[in-house]
Design a protein around this motif. Sequence first.
Motif, PDB file in Angstrom:
ATOM      1  N   TRP A 122       0.857  -1.176   0.000  1.00  0.00           N
ATOM      2  CA  TRP A 122       0.000   0.000   0.000  1.00  0.00           C
ATOM      3  C   TRP A 122       0.894   1.227   0.000  1.00  0.00           C
ATOM      4  O   TRP A 122       1.688   1.433   0.912  1.00  0.00           O
ATOM      5  N   THR A 123       0.803   2.060  -1.017  1.00  0.00           N
ATOM      6  CA  THR A 123       1.715   3.202  -1.166  1.00  0.00           C
ATOM      7  C   THR A 123       1.185   4.492  -0.541  1.00  0.00           C
ATOM      8  O   THR A 123       1.946   5.427  -0.337  1.00  0.00           O
ATOM      9  N   THR A 124      -0.082   4.556  -0.241  1.00  0.00           N
ATOM     10  CA  THR A 124      -0.691   5.805   0.242  1.00  0.00           C
ATOM     11  C   THR A 124      -0.042   6.364   1.508  1.00  0.00           C
ATOM     12  O   THR A 124       0.233   7.576   1.562  1.00  0.00           O
TER      13      THR A 124
END
Length: 113
Positions: A44-46
């Motif tokens: 998850w890059t957020t």
Amino acid sequence: MSGGPIAMYRDLWMSGMIVGVADAVSTELVPGKSCLVASIDEVWTTPLDMQMKELGRTQYRKRRFDVEDDQILSAVDKAKESFQKRNLGLTTDDNGRKARLQKVSSLAAEALL
């Protein structure tokens, strides 16, 4: 034991980092700026994106296999260029030999792909 470029490249290699990435970043980094190059598995890059934005930082992502593909393609291009330079060095008075060598060079270049 002293550090230096050789130790840095060894450390990068031992960590699994592709040395070409460090070389590419070093040519684009302007004086007075710094960077962090990391190989990270992200699901998850957020969260990281938001943190970097809050800090006013810039980030670039590139998938590891894309970097590896770029390095392979670069090696193929260099090999093709080497074959072409060798063909240019041949004399035109021996057309039979030149034709055979061109055929071998093209077969070898195709084999690299």
